[in-house]
Scaffold this active site. Structure first.
Site, PDB file in Angstrom:
ATOM      1  N   SER A  81       0.840  -1.199   0.000  1.00 15.80           N
ATOM      2  CA  SER A  81       0.000   0.000   0.000  1.00 15.80           C
ATOM      3  C   SER A  81       0.871   1.243   0.000  1.00 15.80           C
ATOM      4  O   SER A  81       2.035   1.217   0.398  1.00 15.80           O
ATOM      5  CB  SER A  81      -0.887   0.019   1.245  1.00 15.80           C
ATOM      6  OG  SER A  81      -0.097   0.227   2.412  1.00 15.80           O
ATOM      7  N   ASP A  82       0.285   2.343  -0.459  1.00 10.50           N
ATOM      8  CA  ASP A  82       0.903   3.626  -0.185  1.00 10.50           C
ATOM      9  C   ASP A  82       0.720   3.912   1.301  1.00 10.50           C
ATOM     10  O   ASP A  82      -0.137   3.314   1.964  1.00 10.50           O
ATOM     11  CB  ASP A  82       0.267   4.724  -1.038  1.00 10.50           C
ATOM     12  CG  ASP A  82       1.209   5.896  -1.268  1.00 10.50           C
ATOM     13  OD1 ASP A  82       2.171   6.059  -0.489  1.00 10.50           O
ATOM     14  OD2 ASP A  82       0.986   6.655  -2.221  1.00 10.50           O
ATOM     15  N   TRP A  83       1.514   4.810   1.833  1.00  7.20           N
ATOM     16  CA  TRP A  83       1.519   5.115   3.260  1.00  7.20           C
ATOM     17  C   TRP A  83       0.247   5.889   3.614  1.00  7.20           C
ATOM     18  O   TRP A  83       0.120   7.068   3.307  1.00  7.20           O
ATOM     19  CB  TRP A  83       2.771   5.908   3.609  1.00  7.20           C
ATOM     20  CG  TRP A  83       4.002   5.100   3.864  1.00  7.20           C
ATOM     21  CD1 TRP A  83       4.786   5.154   4.986  1.00  7.20           C
ATOM     22  CD2 TRP A  83       4.629   4.122   3.003  1.00  7.20           C
ATOM     23  NE1 TRP A  83       5.850   4.266   4.876  1.00  7.20           N
ATOM     24  CE2 TRP A  83       5.774   3.625   3.677  1.00  7.20           C
ATOM     25  CE3 TRP A  83       4.331   3.609   1.749  1.00  7.20           C
ATOM     26  CZ2 TRP A  83       6.614   2.659   3.129  1.00  7.20           C
ATOM     27  CZ3 TRP A  83       5.169   2.635   1.192  1.00  7.20           C
ATOM     28  CH2 TRP A  83       6.291   2.175   1.885  1.00  7.20           C
TER      29      TRP A  83
END
Length: 740
Positions: free
Chosen positions: A276-278
């Site tokens: 995932s992106d942060w």
């Protein structure tokens, strides 16, 4: 939930892992390098406890975040950390941002590393070899810094020219963007470092990035944004893919079954893992079952969804055990496949900053685009007596973009104290002075600098100069879109005032992407220098003085006005980022030059545009078909007086059927020629570029009939050469291969 409670599941898992006896080296069958990555991952997975499996799917941020302290084993001020399983000989994963080099999270003592020019500048080279070299360089610095995962490989298409992250990406065309980013990823991964293709998908503006819903039809997506990602995947085999913040057609990207399971893993056969992106995870069960394999920087999310919550979801059957096993298998397989296990990293490796600065300089030089050059104003001639350099802190450095991709320069920023000082700042200037590089090349001239803050004073200083070099800039960054495409801080008025009193005015643009140019007719020359990186000042001077013949070509259309855009006004409210809204990408696959062609509009500068200090001519365009592929060949001749590089471009336009736009880029090459020299060029056209995607059957369909092939200098050029080829009707599978 308190941070202590959040930490407890991992602490327990680590305690259990440490309590288990280490597996003797002789029994670690997964360390046998003669076995396939799949087999090694399978064997390692079989040796793991459930708690050890859970370790791999939840990543930590590499810095303090709010009341949450970084894991002490993470590299300080890094992007992320996954602990690994020491008893099985499986190393931790150390993650670093980003696509321009080794970045550092906010700190007073950042890592100082080499920065490539912006991603858009690299793409403007249209040179696959340079893209690979740049990737190999930043991958080497990542390894030397102790990292084995690089969050680099951004390929979101330039649908919205005001997007604050366009400078990280690779322009508006899926073929060009896919090919260039693929080479960067190959270069990074040549260092046994995992690269990350991102951000999947249609993450094309920063305003409202956490809440917006990107709406686009499947066929349009498959022929534009998704095609770019598909080409990267096929050409470079990235170890990981990062899903984006936005929703896609109503579903968050990081729990989007269609996007991650159906398209990425099933249709395209992706074998790596999805991180995932942060701050992009919103659930446990939906995300795990939807195709997410690893929650990154869990501290950014509302909960540690892939910690104890995932353990419970597997125990009660909401997430199958087989799904957790597959999540871990994909991560392990990538680690074996990319050499992370067999070539462990260690912080403190040697970095040849001098050699790496030259890599960055070559990239910057070949990415600069000479947009205008009236009366051969450039290159600057010997014997110039007075040069006035104005604006953009060109006396000390060149501008960098903001956000997670920011690479802190060796020696620190050349300019300090400019707001914003915090995220997505700080505003940084690489200490490569254009002024000093210009002075070094004009030893007999008076070369003076004016800051340009007072337009009238700058005009007075420039009035009697033999040449005026006005440096203009536009700073943007992650989480911050441009307000408009106009230059900020009254720079348009500055350029107009200077050009009015001195027609020998050259404008050098340090911008993230397209800008408007109301002063264009009054300027003698315009050089697009982008964000030029570590050696940018030197690179600019070398192009201005003709030591380097400019060969960059625009990877994005420069509109004449924002009214020409599919969305003249940017969607969303940057002052209220909590309100959900949708962005309707009604143009579908007609992105950039295709939109302009479709609507019959004339841009300020077309996609593919770029001038040289010499001239090139094309001849002998010929087409053949072999093994189901269209093969095109032609001759390029340098008809000028100087050595230079050209980028001949091939476009295909259907005659009896309709695509999303009148034509598509089908191929190109970059050739270097001495005066009078000719070279034969051959290009093979990907069949998908001749087809329309059919969503119902998930196939690419080529219609029978004539197709006009144009050999052109840019997307607006219709006069170079053209032929018509007849194509048979064909059906291709979802990967572009002949359907069985």
């Amino acid at each position: 939930m308190s941070s202590d409670l959040n930490l407890r599941p991992l602490a327990m898992a680590l305690a259990v892992a440490m309590a288990l006896a280490a597996v003797p080296a002789a029994a670690r069958t997964w360390m046998d390098t003669s076995l396939s990555a799949d087999k090694r991952a399978e064997l390692a997975l079989q040796a793991m406890t459930q708690q050890e499996k859970l370790i791999w799917v939840s990543g930590w941020f590499g810095s303090d975040f709010g009341d949450k302290k970084r894991n002490p084993a993470a590299l300080p001020f890094s992007a992320g950390y996954i602990p690994g399983v020491p008893r099985l000989g499986l190393p931790a994963l150390f993650e670093t941002d980003a696509g321009l080099g080794v970045a550092t999270q906010a700190t007073k003592t950042p890592r100082e590393r080499t920065s490539l020019p912006s991603g858009l500048a690299t793409t403007a080279t249209w040179d696959r070899t340079l893209a690979y070299s740049g990737g190999a360089m930043i991958g080497a610095e990542a390894r030397a810094s102790g990292f084995n995962v690089m969050l680099a490989g951004g390929v979101n298409l330039l649908r919205e020219p005001r997007n604050g992250r366009n400078f990280e990406y690779a322009g508006e065309d899926p073929l060009l963007a896919g090919a260039m980013v693929a080479q960067q990823i190959k270069g990074i991964q040549s260092n046994h470092v995992i690269a990350t293709m991102k951000h999947v998908a249609v993450n094309d503006q920063e305003t409202g990035r956490f809440v917006l819903d990107s709406r686009i039809d499947d066929a349009g997506n498959r022929m534009s944004d998704l095609l770019a990602f598909q080409l990267v995947l096929e050409q470079s085999d990235p170890g990981s893919v990062m899903c984006s913040y936005n929703r896609l057609n109503g579903v968050y990207s990081c729990e989007n079954d269609y996007l991650l399971n159906q398209v990425l893993k099933k249709d395209w056969g992706f074998k790596g893992y999805v991180m995932s992106d942060w701050g992009a995870v919103h659930s446990t069960v939906a995300a795990a079952n939807g195709g997410l394999d690893q929650q990154s920087g869990w501290e950014f999310d509302k909960s540690r969804y892939f910690g104890g919550a995932l353990e419970e979801a597997v125990a009660n059957g909401h997430v199958p055990q087989a799904r957790l096993d597959n999540m871990v298998f994909r991560i392990l397989r990538t680690m074996f496949d990319k050499g992370v296990v067999d070539h462990p990293v260690a912080e403190g490796g040697a970095i040849d900053f001098t050699a790496h600065a030259l890599v960055s300089r070559s990239d910057a030089e070949e990415g600069m685009v000479l947009l205008k050059n009236t009366g051969s104003m450039l290159p600057l001639k010997a014997g110039v007596k007075k040069i006035v350099v104005i604006g953009a802190h060109a006396d000390v450095g060149v501008l960098a973009g903001g956000g997670s991709s920011l690479v802190y320069p060796v020696g620190g920023s050349a300019v300090t104290g400019i707001a914003p000082a915090s995220w997505p700042g700080p505003v940084v200037y690489h200490p490569s002075s254009p002024l000093k590089a210009i002075q070094a090349r004009a030893p007999g001239a008076s070369v003076v600098y004016h800051d340009g803050l007072d337009a009238a004073a700058a005009a007075r200083a420039a009035a009697d100069a033999d040449v005026v070099l006005v440096f203009a800039q536009h700073w943007v960054g992650e989480a911050l879109d441009a307000v408009s495409l106009s230059l900020p801080d009254n720079q348009d008025a500055l350029i107009a005032a200077v050009a009015k009193v001195n027609p020998k005015t050259v404008v050098v643009l340090e911008t993230p992407g397209p800008v408007l140019m109301p002063w264009l007719d009054q300027s003698a020359a315009v050089l697009q220098a982008w964000y030029a990186g570590t050696s940018g000042g030197e690179a600019i001077a070398r192009v201005l003085f003709g030591e380097v013949n400019p060969s960059g070509r625009l990877p994005a259309t420069f509109p004449a006005s924002e009214s020409q855009l599919p969305r003249p006004v940017l969607d969303g409210d940057p002052k209220n980022e909590s309100v959900r809204f949708a962005v309707n990408y009604h143009e579908g696959a007609a992105v950039g030059y295709k939109w302009f062609d479709l609507k019959g509009m004339k841009p300020l500068f077309p996609f593919g545009h770029g001038l040289s200090y010499t001239q090139f001519a094309y001849s002998g365009l010929f087409a053949s078909q072999k093994d189901g592929k269209l093969q095109l060949s032609f001759k390029v001749t340098n008809t000028g007086a100087l050595k230079g590089k050209d980028v001949p471009q091939l476009y295909v336009a259907p005659q009896g059927t309709k695509w999303e736009a009148p034509k598509r880029l089908a191929g190109w090459d970059k050739v270097e020629l001495a005066p009078g020299e000719s070279k034969e060029v051959s290009v093979s056209v990907d069949p998908r570029l001749l087809a329309m995607f059919d969503s119902r059957s998930r196939t690419w369909r080529i219609a029978k009939g004539g197709n006009k092939v144009l050999l052109a200098h840019d997307a607006a050029d219709t006069g170079a050469a053209s032929i018509t080829v007849q194509l048979p009707q064909r059906v291709l599978d979802v990967t572009g291969k002949a359907s069985k």
